[in-house]
Design a protein around this motif. Structure first.
Motif, PDB file in Angstrom:
ATOM      1  N   GLY A 267      22.219  27.169 -20.639  1.00 42.14           N
ATOM      2  CA  GLY A 267      23.071  25.984 -20.550  1.00 42.14           C
ATOM      3  C   GLY A 267      23.201  25.298 -21.889  1.00 42.14           C
ATOM      4  N   CYS A 268      23.057  23.976 -21.900  1.00 37.06           N
ATOM      5  CA  CYS A 268      23.229  23.222 -23.140  1.00 37.06           C
ATOM      6  C   CYS A 268      22.073  23.423 -24.113  1.00 37.06           C
ATOM      7  N   VAL A 269      20.970  23.986 -23.650  1.00 41.25           N
ATOM      8  CA  VAL A 269      19.843  24.243 -24.550  1.00 41.25           C
ATOM      9  C   VAL A 269      20.258  25.222 -25.646  1.00 41.25           C
ATOM     10  N   SER A 270      21.162  26.138 -25.340  1.00 42.82           N
ATOM     11  CA  SER A 270      21.632  27.067 -26.374  1.00 42.82           C
ATOM     12  C   SER A 270      22.397  26.321 -27.463  1.00 42.82           C
ATOM     13  N   HIS A 271      23.133  25.261 -27.092  1.00 42.68           N
ATOM     14  CA  HIS A 271      23.823  24.436 -28.090  1.00 42.68           C
ATOM     15  C   HIS A 271      22.801  23.697 -28.960  1.00 42.68           C
ATOM     16  N   ILE A 272      21.786  23.160 -28.327  1.00 38.80           N
ATOM     17  CA  ILE A 272      20.752  22.431 -29.057  1.00 38.80           C
ATOM     18  C   ILE A 272      20.035  23.364 -30.028  1.00 38.80           C
ATOM     19  N   PHE A 273      19.707  24.562 -29.568  1.00 40.16           N
ATOM     20  CA  PHE A 273      19.035  25.526 -30.425  1.00 40.16           C
ATOM     21  C   PHE A 273      19.910  25.902 -31.622  1.00 40.16           C
ATOM     22  N   ALA A 274      21.199  26.124 -31.389  1.00 40.65           N
ATOM     23  CA  ALA A 274      22.123  26.464 -32.485  1.00 40.65           C
ATOM     24  C   ALA A 274      22.199  25.321 -33.503  1.00 40.65           C
ATOM     25  N   LEU A 275      22.227  24.094 -33.021  1.00 46.11           N
ATOM     26  CA  LEU A 275      22.263  22.952 -33.934  1.00 46.11           C
ATOM     27  C   LEU A 275      20.962  22.827 -34.722  1.00 46.11           C
ATOM     28  N   GLN A 276      19.837  23.097 -34.077  1.00 47.79           N
ATOM     29  CA  GLN A 276      18.556  23.065 -34.780  1.00 47.79           C
ATOM     30  C   GLN A 276      18.517  24.128 -35.869  1.00 47.79           C
ATOM     31  N   GLN A 277      19.071  25.286 -35.582  1.00 44.02           N
ATOM     32  CA  GLN A 277      19.130  26.355 -36.584  1.00 44.02           C
ATOM     33  C   GLN A 277      19.975  25.917 -37.785  1.00 44.02           C
ATOM     34  N   GLN A 278      21.091  25.237 -37.522  1.00 45.47           N
ATOM     35  CA  GLN A 278      21.948  24.764 -38.608  1.00 45.47           C
ATOM     36  C   GLN A 278      21.223  23.722 -39.455  1.00 45.47           C
ATOM     37  N   VAL A 279      20.546  22.796 -38.810  1.00 44.74           N
ATOM     38  CA  VAL A 279      19.802  21.773 -39.539  1.00 44.74           C
ATOM     39  C   VAL A 279      18.717  22.424 -40.384  1.00 44.74           C
TER      40      VAL A 279
END
Length: 123
Positions: free
Chosen positions: A98-110
């Motif tokens: 779900g949205c955890v994949s979005h959060i993980f992708a954003l953490q990777q970008q940061v």
């Protein structure tokens, strides 16, 4: 993002039988009469609300969402609906995370931005 619900006024306009504007988007999707005091009417308008509610209903079920909203204070329901819609859209795209994949992708970008910025610092 398209997962945000289309909202009408919190007084119930656009549904619930109070304005004569037809059923709210949720009741339209469920093919039922929208009654006065409909828990969904303030958050799923007659125009675009049915499309947003379709994902919510598929992932969580109308009954579960109505129970959740009923137990929340009125001032917190809008934020809950926005969150539920976002998660429902994310779950349709990624049923496991779900949205955890979005959060993980954003953490990777940061993380990658932090690493690239640290390489430019001279000690």
């Amino acid at each position: 993002m398209s997962s945000n619900p289309s909202t009408s006024s919190t007084s119930g306009g656009g549904g619930g039988g109070s304005s004569g504007g037809g059923p709210c988007g949720a009741c339209k999707f469920l093919r039922r009469k929208c009654v006065a005091g409909c828990i969904f009417a303030p958050y799923f308008d007659s125009d675009q609300g049915a499309a947003h509610f379709a994902a919510v209903h598929k992932v969580f079920g109308a009954s579960n969402v109505s129970k959740l909203l009923f137990h929340l204070p009125v001032q917190r329901r809008h934020d809950a609906v926005v969150t539920i819609c976002y998660e429902a859209q994310a779950r349709l795209k990624d049923p496991v995370y779900g949205c955890v994949s979005h959060i993980f992708a954003l953490q990777q970008q940061v993380s990658s931005l932090s690493l690239s910025n640290n390489t430019h610092i001279v000690h």
